[in-house]
Scaffold this motif. Structure first.
Motif, PDB file in Angstrom:
ATOM      1  N   LYS A   1       1.104  -6.190   7.023  1.00 36.56           N
ATOM      2  CA  LYS A   1       1.190  -5.852   5.588  1.00 36.56           C
ATOM      3  C   LYS A   1      -0.016  -5.090   5.036  1.00 36.56           C
ATOM      4  CE  LYS A   1       4.934  -7.559   6.091  1.00 36.56           C
ATOM      5  NZ  LYS A   1       5.951  -6.552   6.400  1.00 36.56           N
TER       6      LYS A   1
ATOM      7  N   GLY B   1      -0.463  -1.770   5.783  1.00 32.74           N
ATOM      8  CA  GLY B   1      -0.185  -0.332   5.812  1.00 32.74           C
ATOM      9  C   GLY B   1       0.234   0.163   7.191  1.00 32.74           C
ATOM     10  N   THR B   2       0.721  -0.757   8.014  1.00 34.67           N
ATOM     11  CA  THR B   2       1.151  -0.435   9.377  1.00 34.67           C
ATOM     12  C   THR B   2       2.179   0.698   9.395  1.00 34.67           C
ATOM     13  OG1 THR B   2       1.128  -2.853   9.607  1.00 34.67           O
ATOM     14  CG2 THR B   2       1.849  -1.578  11.514  1.00 34.67           C
ATOM     15  N   THR B   3       3.212   0.535   8.574  1.00 34.97           N
ATOM     16  CA  THR B   3       4.335   1.480   8.586  1.00 34.97           C
ATOM     17  C   THR B   3       3.862   2.872   8.179  1.00 34.97           C
ATOM     18  OG1 THR B   3       5.589  -0.429   7.757  1.00 34.97           O
ATOM     19  CG2 THR B   3       6.740   1.672   7.850  1.00 34.97           C
TER      20      THR B   3
ATOM     21  N   ARG C   1      -6.585  -3.498   4.320  1.00 36.93           N
ATOM     22  CA  ARG C   1      -6.114  -3.452   2.928  1.00 36.93           C
ATOM     23  C   ARG C   1      -6.654  -4.665   2.186  1.00 36.93           C
ATOM     24  NH1 ARG C   1       0.303  -3.757   1.041  1.00 36.93           N
ATOM     25  NH2 ARG C   1      -0.025  -2.884  -1.039  1.00 36.93           N
TER      26      ARG C   1
ATOM     27  N   SER D   1       2.031  -9.115  -0.454  1.00 35.46           N
ATOM     28  CA  SER D   1       3.030  -8.373   0.322  1.00 35.46           C
ATOM     29  C   SER D   1       3.691  -9.286   1.363  1.00 35.46           C
ATOM     30  CB  SER D   1       2.351  -7.180   1.002  1.00 35.46           C
ATOM     31  OG  SER D   1       3.293  -6.368   1.650  1.00 35.46           O
TER      32      SER D   1
ATOM     33  N   TYR E   1      -6.409   1.160   3.231  1.00 36.44           N
ATOM     34  CA  TYR E   1      -5.173   1.529   2.527  1.00 36.44           C
ATOM     35  C   TYR E   1      -5.537   2.149   1.176  1.00 36.44           C
ATOM     36  CZ  TYR E   1      -0.556   0.600   0.339  1.00 36.44           C
ATOM     37  OH  TYR E   1       0.661   0.701  -0.305  1.00 36.44           O
TER      38      TYR E   1
ATOM     39  N   CYS F   1       5.378  11.497   4.592  1.00 34.36           N
ATOM     40  CA  CYS F   1       5.019  10.083   4.843  1.00 34.36           C
ATOM     41  C   CYS F   1       4.779   9.308   3.550  1.00 34.36           C
ATOM     42  CB  CYS F   1       3.759  10.012   5.705  1.00 34.36           C
ATOM     43  SG  CYS F   1       3.950  10.824   7.291  1.00 34.36           S
TER      44      CYS F   1
ATOM     45  N   ARG G   1       8.217  -1.966  -0.450  1.00 34.97           N
ATOM     46  CA  ARG G   1       8.419  -2.768  -1.653  1.00 34.97           C
ATOM     47  C   ARG G   1       7.867  -2.023  -2.859  1.00 34.97           C
ATOM     48  NH1 ARG G   1       5.777  -6.926  -4.498  1.00 34.97           N
ATOM     49  NH2 ARG G   1       3.905  -6.361  -3.351  1.00 34.97           N
ATOM     50  N   GLU G   2       6.531  -2.072  -3.054  1.00 35.24           N
ATOM     51  CA  GLU G   2       5.924  -1.366  -4.191  1.00 35.24           C
ATOM     52  C   GLU G   2       5.000  -0.238  -3.741  1.00 35.24           C
ATOM     53  OE1 GLU G   2       3.821  -4.166  -6.606  1.00 35.24           O
ATOM     54  OE2 GLU G   2       5.562  -4.449  -7.908  1.00 35.24           O
ATOM     55  N   GLY G   3       4.292  -0.504  -2.653  1.00 34.64           N
ATOM     56  CA  GLY G   3       3.381   0.518  -2.122  1.00 34.64           C
ATOM     57  C   GLY G   3       2.245   0.869  -3.066  1.00 34.64           C
TER      58      GLY G   3
HETATM   59  P1  PAP Z   1       4.204  -4.515   8.731  1.00 35.12           P
HETATM   60  O1  PAP Z   1       2.818  -4.925   9.111  1.00 35.12           O
HETATM   61  O2  PAP Z   1       5.176  -5.644   8.696  1.00 35.12           O
HETATM   62  O3  PAP Z   1       4.703  -3.345   9.503  1.00 35.12           O
HETATM   63  P2  PAP Z   1       3.152  -2.930   6.590  1.00 35.12           P
HETATM   64  O4  PAP Z   1       3.765  -1.600   6.726  1.00 35.12           O
HETATM   65  O5  PAP Z   1       1.765  -3.103   7.057  1.00 35.12           O
HETATM   66  O6  PAP Z   1       4.107  -4.030   7.203  1.00 35.12           O
HETATM   67  O7  PAP Z   1       3.112  -3.366   5.081  1.00 35.12           O
HETATM   68  C1  PAP Z   1       4.116  -3.108   4.169  1.00 35.12           C
HETATM   69  C2  PAP Z   1       3.408  -2.681   2.905  1.00 35.12           C
HETATM   70  O8  PAP Z   1       3.083  -1.284   2.994  1.00 35.12           O
HETATM   71  C3  PAP Z   1       4.280  -2.841   1.687  1.00 35.12           C
HETATM   72  O9  PAP Z   1       3.382  -3.119   0.617  1.00 35.12           O
HETATM   73  P3  PAP Z   1       3.824  -3.897  -0.712  1.00 35.12           P
HETATM   74  O10 PAP Z   1       4.566  -5.116  -0.292  1.00 35.12           O
HETATM   75  O11 PAP Z   1       2.548  -4.209  -1.430  1.00 35.12           O
HETATM   76  O12 PAP Z   1       4.657  -2.933  -1.469  1.00 35.12           O
HETATM   77  C4  PAP Z   1       4.894  -1.455   1.580  1.00 35.12           C
HETATM   78  O13 PAP Z   1       5.423  -1.171   0.308  1.00 35.12           O
HETATM   79  C5  PAP Z   1       3.713  -0.598   1.919  1.00 35.12           C
HETATM   80  N1  PAP Z   1       4.103   0.743   2.369  1.00 35.12           N
HETATM   81  C6  PAP Z   1       5.068   1.072   3.258  1.00 35.12           C
HETATM   82  N2  PAP Z   1       5.117   2.404   3.416  1.00 35.12           N
HETATM   83  C7  PAP Z   1       4.165   2.932   2.625  1.00 35.12           C
HETATM   84  C8  PAP Z   1       3.741   4.287   2.348  1.00 35.12           C
HETATM   85  N3  PAP Z   1       4.299   5.308   2.913  1.00 35.12           N
HETATM   86  N4  PAP Z   1       2.727   4.442   1.465  1.00 35.12           N
HETATM   87  C9  PAP Z   1       2.141   3.395   0.879  1.00 35.12           C
HETATM   88  N5  PAP Z   1       2.489   2.101   1.087  1.00 35.12           N
HETATM   89  C10 PAP Z   1       3.502   1.879   1.949  1.00 35.12           C
END
Ligand code: PAP
Length: 342
Positions: free
Chosen positions: A92, A94-96, A178, A186, A244, A283, A308-310
């Motif tokens: 959570k 910023g992996t994705t 982050r 998250s 992040y 991205c 979710r919110e990003g």
């Molecule tokens: P994971 O470790 O399970 O793969 P990961 O991608 O690290 O999850 O975290 C998801 C968070 O990154 C979410 O944050 P939030 O719950 O606070 O909203 C998700 O919204 C956010 N996220 C995914 N893609 C992006 C992006 N392109 N830019 C910014 N934030 C992002």
């Protein structure tokens, strides 16, 4: 250009016996192989009521693709390539996003002729373009494509748990950190979406309690961050430490820094032609969220659970002042002597 044939992964998944396909055909034998070994590890109940096992100072779930067993399997059997790139994070953090950015940077010549709309990231979850080190090991067929050079992997494994061969080979490692309050929130929401598949739903109070005790998969958060940070200060050519928050604030410049570190710097011509901005857009949270509105990442985990919110600072609407203070106090104490600003 064909799409990477990669399959779905998530932080939590059903045990092997409940998988309906044989995608993770090697999981059952991996779980069996380490059964006795992990029985000797300290065990505690943690996030979402999961049994977590302590190994090398970190907590891991068991019986799953993201687990103590698959970590041990990676340590014992994974074959590193010196050109590999590892994208490491606490869940959570910023992996994705990091996976999407690195994939877009490294493969930009490969997909040059494709229009933006046919780029793999316009139809696939970034987790499908870049596999996780610790889950790929359980697959019948590894998901990275042998002809893809360099191989890109995501990982939640702590620095200490990475196979020694990764350190010895001098592979590049990128870590994204982050703000722990946003990570906590998250993870809380991610858990809620998965709660029907797990045993215990948690309140925010309970979440705070397990989080501050480090009782989350790959926790404690602070130790995870510190190890990678320390490695980045010891050898900045090998480990890049990003946040992040910085990536949000100045995406184009941070993207250029990432490209440079990965050995794929943007040329002046590319910059003049808007290649950096193109990847920023491709991205962006908005673009990826739209692409991933439908479909499942894997059974029971919709693609949209990763978007979710990003935002930076969303914790402000979810944590009470007292909760925030508890987190701040721990972070100040744990990060003492480390120049980590989030
Ligand atoms: P994971 O470790 O399970 O793969 P990961 O991608 O690290 O999850 O975290 C998801 C968070 O990154 C979410 O944050 P939030 O719950 O606070 O909203 C998700 O919204 C956010 N996220 C995914 N893609 C992006 C992006 N392109 N830019 C910014 N934030 C992002």
């Amino acid at each position: 250009m064909s799409m990477p044939d990669v399959s779905s992964l998530s932080l939590t998944s059903k045990p092997s016996s409940e998988h309906h396909d044989d995608e993770y055909a090697n999981l059952a034998s991996i779980l069996d192989r380490y059964k006795e070994k992990i029985a000797a590890f300290p065990k505690e109940k943690g996030w979402m009521g999961l049994d977590l096992y302590m190994y090398q100072g970190f907590w891991y779930s068991s019986g799953d693709i993201f687990s103590i067993e698959t970590t041990l399997a990676v340590q014992e059997t994974f074959q590193v390539h010196s050109t590999d790139i590892y994208l490491a994070t606490q869940p959570k953090s910023g992996t994705t996003w990091l996976k999407a950015l690195a994939f877009a940077i490294v493969n930009r010549k490969r997909y040059k002729k494709s229009t933006l709309s046919t780029h793999p990231l316009r139809s696939a979850n970034p987790h499908k373009c870049v596999p996780f080190l610790e889950t790929d090991i359980a697959k019948k067929t590894p998901t990275y494509l042998p002809e893809n050079q360099p191989r890109l992997f995501g990982t939640h494994m702590p620095y200490i748990a990475l196979p020694q061969s990764i350190h010895d080979s001098g592979c590049r490692i990128v870590y994204m950190c982050r703000n722990p309050k946003d990570v906590l929130v998250s993870l809380f929401h991610f858990g809620k979406k998965l709660s029907d598949r797990l045993r215990t739903e948690m309140s925010m109070d309970e979440m705070l309690e397990v989080y501050t005790k480090g009782l989350t998969p790959y926790g404690p958060y602070w130790d995870h961050v510190k190890e990678y940070y320390k490695a980045s200060t010891e050898d900045p050519t090998r480990v890049l430490f990003l946040t992040y928050e910085d990536m949000k604030k100045d995406t184009a410049n941070k993207l250029k820094q990432l490209a440079e570190f990965l050995g794929y710097p943007f040329t002046e011509e590319e910059e003049a032609n808007g290649a950096v901005e193109e990847i920023v857009r491709l991205c962006s949270f908005e673009t990826l969220k739209e692409v991933n509105q439908h479909g499942n990442f894997r059974e029971g985990v919709p693609n949209n659970t990763f978007f979710r919110e990003g935002k930076v600072g969303g914790w402000n609407n979810e944590l009470t002042k007292e909760m925030s203070q508890i987190m701040d106090d721990i972070t100040t104490e744990k990060f003492q002597g480390f120049d980590i600003s989030i």
